[in-house]
Write an enzyme that holds these catalytic residues in place. Structure first.
Site, short mmCIF file in Angstrom:
data_model
loop_
_atom_site.label_atom_id
_atom_site.label_comp_id
_atom_site.label_asym_id
_atom_site.label_seq_id
_atom_site.Cartn_x
_atom_site.Cartn_y
_atom_site.Cartn_z
N CYS A 6 -36.06 1.45 -36.22
CA CYS A 6 -34.99 1.57 -35.22
C CYS A 6 -34.17 2.85 -35.37
CB CYS A 6 -34.09 0.36 -35.24
SG CYS A 6 -33.70 -0.24 -36.87
N HIS A 53 -28.54 -2.69 -35.85
CA HIS A 53 -29.11 -2.26 -34.60
C HIS A 53 -28.52 -0.91 -34.21
CE1 HIS A 53 -31.24 -2.65 -31.02
NE2 HIS A 53 -30.18 -2.66 -30.25
#
Lengths: 280, 321
Positions: B88, B163
């Protein structure tokens, strides 16, 4: 799914050379390459995985074609080349993992050379890294530490099968509580002669020369602390026998923290004896 | 056909400016990443030229994630989905870089961008994360696998819960690029005057933070900015030739602090990617030789006992309540 004639199959998409340039554009369509033997002829088939339709069917004669990586392209682009013509067919690997690309490619080339090729899985046919690294690591034991890929695979398998079986049972003590800056710092003043023996184990690309100050910085760093807890956890699984041998320790040292530390103490005593430094 | 786990060889990396900046160096891009401690005008101004903000948060899944902004399926810029775990951070960086106009970059990144030019976000994400060199660049800053236990389901803090979302200007709008969302999210236009896109981005991020109950969100902000070392050096040369000594001296101080930050990053990255097993072993041998291993063991055992006792007490208290 695959009928009896299918020799090999793997996920791959097609790619096309942009006219007048050297650029190869991959087509996003999901597909698969199949090698099939029909009427004693080898076929390389490209099938659209969305529609299940065969969109390319090439007949290949022994030793006429090769399947190789396009090194100029980033990504996993391969080209099928013919020695009898300047035809080129581009493909790109679509399996989410590139781990097996090489195996597929080796097998494709095996069939291209000889349609009676027998599929072989595992590392490529040339005996490369595997044997040589194993030999090197066992001979030069205490200086470096590098697990061979096989050992790593074995370790990971052992670890993953042990997980859930109480692999991370609480231990009597933790290496993190032993390798604390508070425990280590007195060593720097009481035994300065031991410090340079540690330098070979420092990262080779440090932006400064090794010194006891640098060593202290490393010991106090979160990165080192987390490496210690990783090793501590790995040791607690009791399955590090193969790895500790590379540190010049007997296999049983890999069965837990206490056995490991006992073996370290014995090793230290032995080395001290050899050096004729047995003063205490 | 293959054991497809969800990380595909992508290892965990720390979300640290030094790690990002090293990755950018490998990509051949004249940018760095710095921590951003505040969204006030002064902090932002000191980081100019600022190309993107990376909002990094630990997901406390309170669900209903009320979304602001609008999906823009026609987003003409660069957007890739995050298709594997642990990638990510790198996907966020690539998503940001793909939208910086006229960005100078190394040949491998340039080729990857060219190669994925007309792809949909999903395919693009797949192609990017199957790029061996990029994965290697990413992995080079994680601890060596010989002692890393990632993916073995041992209790360990993982990055999965973190995230990464990128905010940046594109085509007169502030966009949010979130590799787990189907499309880029458009957040309204901005005015080039004054703070430009940053004032819109601040508003969006502050609103987002405000939607979570206080304390429920663990987040940090990173700034993707032009490499100040290059800019400062150029500026310093200019001041010196113009004979502006006082201003030059001020710049020298800034340069020094920038350089010492780089040295710290290099040091940290070097110990980050090193396999410390050899050092751990030889430190213990040294302790043993000095006759200090046994006392250290005894001490470690009592520390562990105390820790277990404390954990039990805590557990007991929780049981009662």
């Amino acid at each position: 799914m695959a009928d009896s004639g299918t020799l090999l199959a793997f996920k791959a998409g097609r790619a096309f050379r942009r006219e007048g340039t050297n650029f190869v554009d991959p087509s996003p369509t999901k597909g698969a390459i199949l090698l099939r033997k029909e009427d004693d002829l080898l076929h390389l088939i490209w099938k659209n995985r969305a529609t299940d339709e065969v969109e390319e069917d090439l007949i290949l004669f022994p030793s006429d074609a090769t399947f190789s990586k396009v090194s100029q392209a980033s990504g996993r682009v391969y080209v099928l080349k013919f020695s009898s013509s300047d035809q080129r067919h581009f493909f790109w690997m679509q399996d989410a993992s590139s781990a097996r690309d090489e195996e597929f490619v080796n097998n494709v080339n095996g069939f291209l050379m000889d349609p009676d090729h027998e599929v072989s899985w595992g590392p490529s046919s040339q005996p490369e890294a595997s044997t040589s690294t194993a030999g090197a690591s066992s001979s030069s034991a205490p200086s470096g530490f590098q697990a061979s890929p096989e050992q790593m695979a074995q370790l990971q398998q052992l670890l993953s099968s042990a997980v859930g079986g109480g692999a991370s049972a609480p231990s009597e003590m933790s290496l993190n509580d032993i390798l604390t800056p508070a425990n280590m710092m007195p060593l720097f003043t009481s035994h300065p002669d031991l410090i340079p023996t540690l330098f070979p184990h420092l990262p080779p690309d440090l932006p400064m020369h090794p010194s006891s100050e640098v060593l202290q910085r490393i010991i106090s760093s979160p990165q080192f602390r987390s490496a210690v807890s990783n090793f501590d956890q790995a040791l607690r699984t009791g399955l590090l026998g193969g790895l500790v041998r590379q540190l010049g320790l007997p296999e049983e040292a890999g069965t837990g923290i206490e056995p490991f530390l006992r073996a370290v103490q014995r090793q230290a005593d032995q080395e001290t004896g050899e050096d004729g430094m047995d003063t205490d | 056909m293959s054991g497809e786990d969800d990380s595909n060889g992508w290892q965990l990396t720390e979300s640290d400016p030094g790690v990002f900046s090293e990755l950018l160096k490998t990509l051949g891009v004249p940018l760095i990443v710095d921590d951003l401690y505040s969204l006030d005008s002064e902090s932002l101004a000191s980081l100019q030229p600022l190309h993107a903000l990376i909002f990094l948060f630990k997901w406390v899944s309170t669900s209903s994630d009320s979304m602001s902004g609008n999906y823009d399926p026609e987003f003409p810029g660069f957007f890739a989905h995050q298709v594997v775990n642990n990638a990510c951070a790198t996907i966020a960086v690539i998503n940001a870089l793909g939208n910086i106009p006229a960005l100078e970059s190394g040949p491998q990144l340039a080729q990857l961008m060219e190669f994925t030019n007309n792809m949909d976000p999903q395919t693009r994400g797949l192609v990017i994360t199957s790029s061996d060199w990029l994965r290697e660049a990413h992995n080079s800053l994680s601890p060596p696998s010989a002692i890393s236990l990632d993916g073995l389901e041992l209790p360990r803090q993982t990055e999965d819960a973190y995230h990464f979302v990128v905010y940046l200007p594109s085509m007169e709008f502030v966009y949010e690029l979130d590799g787990l969302k189907p499309h880029a999210v458009r957040h309204g236009s901005y005015n080039e005057s004054g703070e430009g896109w940053l004032s819109r981005a601040r508003e969006v991020i502050e609103n987002r933070i405000a939607t979570y109950p206080p304390g429920a969100l663990d987040f940090s902000l990173l700034a993707l900015r032009g490499d100040p070392l290059l800019l400062l050096q150029a500026e310093l040369a200019k001041l010196q030739t113009a004979g502006k000594q006082a201003e030059a001296a001020e710049l020298v101080v800034k340069l020094e602090s920038e350089t010492s930050k780089r040295n710290r990053w290099n040091f940290e990255n070097s110990i980050r990617r090193h396999n410390h097993v050899g050092l751990v072993h030889s430190l213990l041998v040294a302790l043993a030789k000095a006759g200090r291993l046994e006392p250290a063991k005894e001490n470690a055992k009592s520390v562990m006992k105390e820790r277990i006792a404390r954990a039990k007490m805590k557990g007991g208290v929780m049981d009662e309540s």
